[in-house]
Design a protein around this motif. Structure first.
Motif, PDB file in Angstrom:
ATOM      1  N   PRO A   1      -3.914 -14.013  -2.648  1.00 32.10           N
ATOM      2  CA  PRO A   1      -3.270 -14.136  -1.333  1.00 32.10           C
ATOM      3  C   PRO A   1      -1.747 -14.105  -1.439  1.00 32.10           C
ATOM      4  O   PRO A   1      -1.168 -14.564  -2.409  1.00 32.10           O
ATOM      5  CB  PRO A   1      -3.757 -15.491  -0.818  1.00 32.10           C
ATOM      6  N   GLY A   2      -1.111 -13.553  -0.429  1.00 31.92           N
ATOM      7  CA  GLY A   2       0.353 -13.497  -0.396  1.00 31.92           C
ATOM      8  C   GLY A   2       0.900 -12.319  -1.163  1.00 31.92           C
ATOM      9  O   GLY A   2       1.390 -11.369  -0.580  1.00 31.92           O
ATOM     10  N   SER A   3       0.791 -12.350  -2.483  1.00 32.37           N
ATOM     11  CA  SER A   3       1.364 -11.271  -3.277  1.00 32.37           C
ATOM     12  C   SER A   3       0.394 -10.102  -3.464  1.00 32.37           C
ATOM     13  O   SER A   3       0.820  -9.007  -3.800  1.00 32.37           O
ATOM     14  CB  SER A   3       1.807 -11.802  -4.634  1.00 32.37           C
ATOM     15  N   GLY A   4      -0.903 -10.301  -3.260  1.00 31.17           N
ATOM     16  CA  GLY A   4      -1.888  -9.226  -3.409  1.00 31.17           C
ATOM     17  C   GLY A   4      -2.302  -8.619  -2.080  1.00 31.17           C
ATOM     18  O   GLY A   4      -2.515  -7.417  -1.978  1.00 31.17           O
ATOM     19  N   TYR A   5      -2.430  -9.462  -1.058  1.00 28.17           N
ATOM     20  CA  TYR A   5      -2.796  -8.972   0.270  1.00 28.17           C
ATOM     21  C   TYR A   5      -2.236  -9.913   1.336  1.00 28.17           C
ATOM     22  O   TYR A   5      -1.969 -11.074   1.074  1.00 28.17           O
ATOM     23  CB  TYR A   5      -4.318  -8.856   0.412  1.00 28.17           C
TER      24      TYR A   5
ATOM     25  N   GLY B   1      -3.490  -7.582  13.165  1.00 25.63           N
ATOM     26  CA  GLY B   1      -4.606  -6.643  13.217  1.00 25.63           C
ATOM     27  C   GLY B   1      -4.668  -5.676  12.049  1.00 25.63           C
ATOM     28  O   GLY B   1      -5.422  -4.704  12.086  1.00 25.63           O
ATOM     29  N   TYR B   2      -3.874  -5.930  10.995  1.00 27.17           N
ATOM     30  CA  TYR B   2      -3.878  -5.077   9.798  1.00 27.17           C
ATOM     31  C   TYR B   2      -3.998  -5.938   8.551  1.00 27.17           C
ATOM     32  O   TYR B   2      -3.588  -7.088   8.542  1.00 27.17           O
ATOM     33  CB  TYR B   2      -2.570  -4.276   9.686  1.00 27.17           C
ATOM     34  N   VAL B   3      -4.561  -5.346   7.510  1.00 25.33           N
ATOM     35  CA  VAL B   3      -4.549  -5.952   6.179  1.00 25.33           C
ATOM     36  C   VAL B   3      -3.622  -5.092   5.335  1.00 25.33           C
ATOM     37  O   VAL B   3      -3.817  -3.883   5.234  1.00 25.33           O
ATOM     38  CB  VAL B   3      -5.950  -5.998   5.546  1.00 25.33           C
ATOM     39  N   GLU B   4      -2.598  -5.710   4.766  1.00 28.44           N
ATOM     40  CA  GLU B   4      -1.668  -5.003   3.899  1.00 28.44           C
ATOM     41  C   GLU B   4      -2.005  -5.354   2.456  1.00 28.44           C
ATOM     42  O   GLU B   4      -1.990  -6.520   2.080  1.00 28.44           O
ATOM     43  CB  GLU B   4      -0.229  -5.420   4.200  1.00 28.44           C
ATOM     44  N   ILE B   5      -2.295  -4.320   1.665  1.00 30.51           N
ATOM     45  CA  ILE B   5      -2.595  -4.512   0.251  1.00 30.51           C
ATOM     46  C   ILE B   5      -1.377  -4.037  -0.528  1.00 30.51           C
ATOM     47  O   ILE B   5      -0.790  -2.999  -0.201  1.00 30.51           O
ATOM     48  CB  ILE B   5      -3.847  -3.724  -0.159  1.00 30.51           C
ATOM     49  N   ILE B   6      -1.002  -4.817  -1.537  1.00 32.20           N
ATOM     50  CA  ILE B   6       0.172  -4.453  -2.335  1.00 32.20           C
ATOM     51  C   ILE B   6      -0.006  -3.028  -2.858  1.00 32.20           C
ATOM     52  O   ILE B   6      -1.100  -2.612  -3.181  1.00 32.20           O
ATOM     53  CB  ILE B   6       0.387  -5.452  -3.484  1.00 32.20           C
TER      54      ILE B   6
ATOM     55  N   GLY C   1       1.438  -0.567  -0.915  1.00 37.23           N
ATOM     56  CA  GLY C   1       1.714   0.232   0.270  1.00 37.23           C
ATOM     57  C   GLY C   1       0.512   0.673   1.062  1.00 37.23           C
ATOM     58  O   GLY C   1       0.598   1.618   1.837  1.00 37.23           O
ATOM     59  N   ILE C   2      -0.622   0.010   0.918  1.00 43.07           N
ATOM     60  CA  ILE C   2      -1.816   0.390   1.671  1.00 43.07           C
ATOM     61  C   ILE C   2      -1.966  -0.556   2.860  1.00 43.07           C
ATOM     62  O   ILE C   2      -1.963  -1.773   2.702  1.00 43.07           O
ATOM     63  CB  ILE C   2      -3.068   0.354   0.771  1.00 43.07           C
ATOM     64  N   LYS C   3      -2.104   0.027   4.041  1.00 36.18           N
ATOM     65  CA  LYS C   3      -2.239  -0.745   5.273  1.00 36.18           C
ATOM     66  C   LYS C   3      -3.523  -0.302   5.964  1.00 36.18           C
ATOM     67  O   LYS C   3      -3.695   0.876   6.262  1.00 36.18           O
ATOM     68  CB  LYS C   3      -1.016  -0.498   6.163  1.00 36.18           C
ATOM     69  N   LEU C   4      -4.433  -1.257   6.191  1.00 35.86           N
ATOM     70  CA  LEU C   4      -5.730  -0.945   6.769  1.00 35.86           C
ATOM     71  C   LEU C   4      -5.901  -1.645   8.116  1.00 35.86           C
ATOM     72  O   LEU C   4      -5.642  -2.842   8.231  1.00 35.86           O
ATOM     73  CB  LEU C   4      -6.845  -1.384   5.814  1.00 35.86           C
ATOM     74  N   LYS C   5      -6.359  -0.915   9.120  1.00 35.75           N
ATOM     75  CA  LYS C   5      -6.560  -1.471  10.456  1.00 35.75           C
ATOM     76  C   LYS C   5      -7.887  -2.209  10.508  1.00 35.75           C
ATOM     77  O   LYS C   5      -8.927  -1.671  10.149  1.00 35.75           O
ATOM     78  CB  LYS C   5      -6.533  -0.359  11.503  1.00 35.75           C
ATOM     79  N   ILE C   6      -7.843  -3.447  10.984  1.00 33.34           N
ATOM     80  CA  ILE C   6      -9.037  -4.289  11.055  1.00 33.34           C
ATOM     81  C   ILE C   6      -9.908  -3.844  12.223  1.00 33.34           C
ATOM     82  O   ILE C   6      -9.427  -3.651  13.337  1.00 33.34           O
ATOM     83  CB  ILE C   6      -8.643  -5.771  11.212  1.00 33.34           C
ATOM     84  N   ILE C   7     -11.218  -3.688  11.961  1.00 37.85           N
ATOM     85  CA  ILE C   7     -12.186  -3.332  12.989  1.00 37.85           C
ATOM     86  C   ILE C   7     -12.878  -4.590  13.516  1.00 37.85           C
ATOM     87  O   ILE C   7     -12.961  -4.804  14.715  1.00 37.85           O
ATOM     88  CB  ILE C   7     -13.241  -2.350  12.441  1.00 37.85           C
TER      89      ILE C   7
END
Length: 173
Positions: free
Chosen positions: A106-110, A115-120, A122-128
């Motif tokens: 948590p925090g440094s990894g994601y 409404g988005y999950v940001e993964i270290i 530069g990946i940004k995923l929209k929550i369904i």
């Protein structure tokens, strides 16, 4: 004996989102790196996180192109797999990860934001879909899983344990 998590329950919350090609590619690289790390740990008979870090951190960063936190999570995951295999009396073949899943800190990894999950990396995923009942509790480690064309982030949370309810005496006539 008192423990730090006494009186707390651990639960996992599923956060679903549409798979992005960049995230699937990262999961495939992670699986490749994880299998490499497991084999190195078992070949060199590494047992402590310090030894594993000294041996694998640079390779995971340079060869697989991982950000720092993902490299750390990868060799931690590999060490856990190797220890589980060593402690199994019916060892069989060396462990090999086949599923696409990834450990995240948590925090440094994601991060979960707006409404988005940001993964270290530069990946940004929209929550369904997301069960928001437990939002007030702190996010812990998570596992990103891709299976059957569906991507799910399983987030661990600790919640306080409910007090035991005393039954009332019931008198029937």
């Amino acid at each position: 004996m008192a423990f730090g998590d006494e009186g707390e329950l651990t639960l996992s919350i599923a956060v679903r989102f549409s798979p992005e090609p960049g995230a699937v590619e990262l999961l495939k690289r992670y699986r490749l790196a994880l299998n490499y790390a497991i084999n190195r740990i078992l070949s060199l008979n590494l047992k402590t996180i310090k030894d594993v870090h000294r041996e694998l951190y640079r390779e995971l960063r340079e060869w697989f192109g991982f950000p720092s936190r993902i490299a750390l999570d990868c060799y931690r995951d590999a060490l856990a797999n190797a220890k589980a295999w060593r402690n199994n009396p019916k060892k069989g073949k060396r462990p090999r990860v086949k599923k696409l899943s990834m450990l995240l800190h948590p925090g440094s990894g994601y991060r979960v934001k707006d409404g988005y999950v940001e993964i270290i990396g530069g990946i940004k995923l929209k929550i369904i879909g997301w069960d928001r009942r437990y939002d007030q509790y702190e996010n812990r480690e998570a596992r990103l899983v891709y299976r059957g064309g569906e991507m799910v982030l399983w987030i661990s949370k600790r919640i306080p344990q409910a007090e035991a309810i005393q039954a009332k005496r019931c008198y029937s006539h």
